[in-house]
Write an enzyme that holds these catalytic residues in place. Structure first.
Site, PDB file in Angstrom:
ATOM      1  N   ASP A  31       0.877  -1.162   0.000  1.00 29.52           N
ATOM      2  CA  ASP A  31       0.000   0.000   0.000  1.00 29.52           C
ATOM      3  C   ASP A  31       0.922   1.222   0.000  1.00 29.52           C
ATOM      4  OD1 ASP A  31      -2.361   1.618   0.436  1.00 29.52           O
ATOM      5  OD2 ASP A  31      -1.620   1.854   2.487  1.00 29.52           O
ATOM      6  N   ASP A  59      -0.150   5.093   0.711  1.00 28.42           N
ATOM      7  CA  ASP A  59      -0.426   6.116   1.733  1.00 28.42           C
ATOM      8  C   ASP A  59      -0.379   5.506   3.129  1.00 28.42           C
ATOM      9  OD1 ASP A  59      -1.031   8.195  -0.183  1.00 28.42           O
ATOM     10  OD2 ASP A  59      -2.975   7.270  -0.507  1.00 28.42           O
TER      11      ASP A  59
HETATM   12  C1  BG6 Z   1      -5.825   5.617  -0.273  1.00 29.81           C
HETATM   13  C2  BG6 Z   1      -5.954   6.372   1.020  1.00 29.81           C
HETATM   14  O1  BG6 Z   1      -4.497   5.224  -0.469  1.00 29.81           O
HETATM   15  O2  BG6 Z   1      -6.226   6.421  -1.373  1.00 29.81           O
HETATM   16  C3  BG6 Z   1      -7.359   6.892   1.171  1.00 29.81           C
HETATM   17  O3  BG6 Z   1      -5.627   5.516   2.108  1.00 29.81           O
HETATM   18  C4  BG6 Z   1      -7.737   7.740  -0.048  1.00 29.81           C
HETATM   19  O4  BG6 Z   1      -7.476   7.633   2.364  1.00 29.81           O
HETATM   20  C5  BG6 Z   1      -7.569   6.908  -1.305  1.00 29.81           C
HETATM   21  O5  BG6 Z   1      -9.081   8.195   0.062  1.00 29.81           O
HETATM   22  C6  BG6 Z   1      -7.892   7.685  -2.576  1.00 29.81           C
HETATM   23  O6  BG6 Z   1      -6.888   8.638  -2.797  1.00 29.81           O
HETATM   24  P1  BG6 Z   1      -6.921   9.765  -3.907  1.00 29.81           P
HETATM   25  O7  BG6 Z   1      -5.484  10.279  -3.912  1.00 29.81           O
HETATM   26  O8  BG6 Z   1      -7.277   9.112  -5.210  1.00 29.81           O
HETATM   27  O9  BG6 Z   1      -7.908  10.778  -3.489  1.00 29.81           O
HETATM   28 MG    MG Z   2      -2.765   3.219   3.484  1.00 28.09          MG
END
Ligand code: BG6
Ligand code: MG
Length: 215
Positions: free
Chosen positions: A11, A13
Site C-alpha cells: 500500500d 499512503d
Molecule cells: C488511499 C488512502 O491510499 O487512497 C485513502 O488511504 C484515499 O485515504 C484513497 O481516500 C484515494 O486517494 P486519492 O489520492 O485518489 O484521493
Molecule cells: Mg494506506
C-alpha cells in the site's frame, strides 16, 4: 520465511509515504468549511477507501440540506485540489531511510515489488519522492472499479507482476487493506494503524521488520 512468497505488494499512503497525514489535512479543511465534524479517528476509517467513499463517510456528520451528486463530486474535487497542493511539497527526503533501504534489500533478495493503492495520485506521489522506478508494477485507483476491502487492486497487482495471489505478500496500514488481502487469498502484513485489529498474518513494528519475516 515463507518460500511461497515471490512478490510484495505495498500500500502507498501510510506505508511507503506518510501522505495519510496530508489526506487528513485536506479533508479537515474541506469538512471545516462545511461545518462538518471531522477528526483523526474518523480519518482512520478513510484508510484504503476511495475518494468518493471517503466523502460519504465524512458526510455521516453532515446534517444540512441533501447534497446532489454534482455537489458531492465538487467537494471531492475541492479536497483533491488541496491535497495536490500539499503533495507538490513532497520530495525524496520524505521517504525514510528505513523504507528506501528495505526496498533495496528486498530487490537484492529477488522479490518482485508492486504498489497496490486506491489512490489516483499514486504515480504522481512516487515520482515526487523518486521511487517510481523501484517498483515492477503499479496497481492504483486508475485501474480499479472497486476499492478496498474488495481485493481488486491487489489481484491486479499480482497479475501485473505475473504472480499468483498466494505468491504475494500485501503490506498495509488499513484494516480495509488487510481484509482485501485476505479476500484475495494473499499473505498479509499489517503496519501502523492496521496492527491493532490483529487481522493480518504478520504484524510489523517497523518497516524493516519485513526483512525478518522474509529472511
Ligand atoms: C488511499 C488512502 O491510499 O487512497 C485513502 O488511504 C484515499 O485515504 C484513497 O481516500 C484515494 O486517494 P486519492 O489520492 O485518489 O484521493
Ligand atoms: Mg494506506
Amino acid at each position: 520465511m515463507n518460500p511461497e512468497i515471490k512478490g510484495i505488494i505495498f500500500d502507498l499512503d501510510g506505508v511507503i509515504v506518510f501522505t495519510d497525514e496530508l489526506h487528513y489535512e485536506a479533508w479537515k479543511i474541506t469538512a471545516d468549511e462545511m461545518g462538518v465534524y471531522f477528526d483523526k479517528e474518523i480519518n482512520n476509517l478513510l484508510r484504503g477507501v476511495s475518494r468518493m467513499e471517503s466523502l460519504e463517510i465524512i458526510l455521516r456528520n453532515y446534517h444540512g440540506e441533501p447534497l446532489s451528486k454534482g455537489e458531492k463530486v465538487a467537494l471531492a474535487e475541492k479536497k483533491n485540489d488541496i491535497y495536490k497542493k500539499l503533495l507538490e511539497k513532497m520530495q525524496p527526503s520524505d521517504v525514510t531511510d528505513s523504507v528506501r533501504d528495505t526496498l533495496n534489500e528486498l530487490k537484492r533478495r529477488g522479490y518482485h515489488l508492486a504498489v497496490g493503492s486506491s489512490s489516483k495520485n499514486a504515480k504522481y506521489i512516487l515520482e515526487r519522492v523518486n521511487l517510481l522506478g523501484k517498483f515492477d508494477a503499479i496497481s492504483d485507483g486508475t485501474n480499479i472499479t472497486n476499492s478496498k476491502p474488495d481485493p481488486e487492486v491487489f489481484v491486479k497487482g499480482a497479475e501485473f507482476l505475473g504472480l499468483q495471489p498466494q505468491e504475494c505478500l500485501v503490506v498495509e496500514d488499513a484494516d480495509a487493506g488487510i481484509e482485501a488481502a485476505l479476500a484475495g487469498g494473499m499473505h498479509s502484513a499489517a503496519i501502523g494503524n492496521a496492527t491493532a485489529s490483529r487481522k493480518a498474518e504478520y504484524n510489523l513494528a517497523t518497516f524493516e521488520d519485513l526483512l525478518v519475516i522474509l529472511e
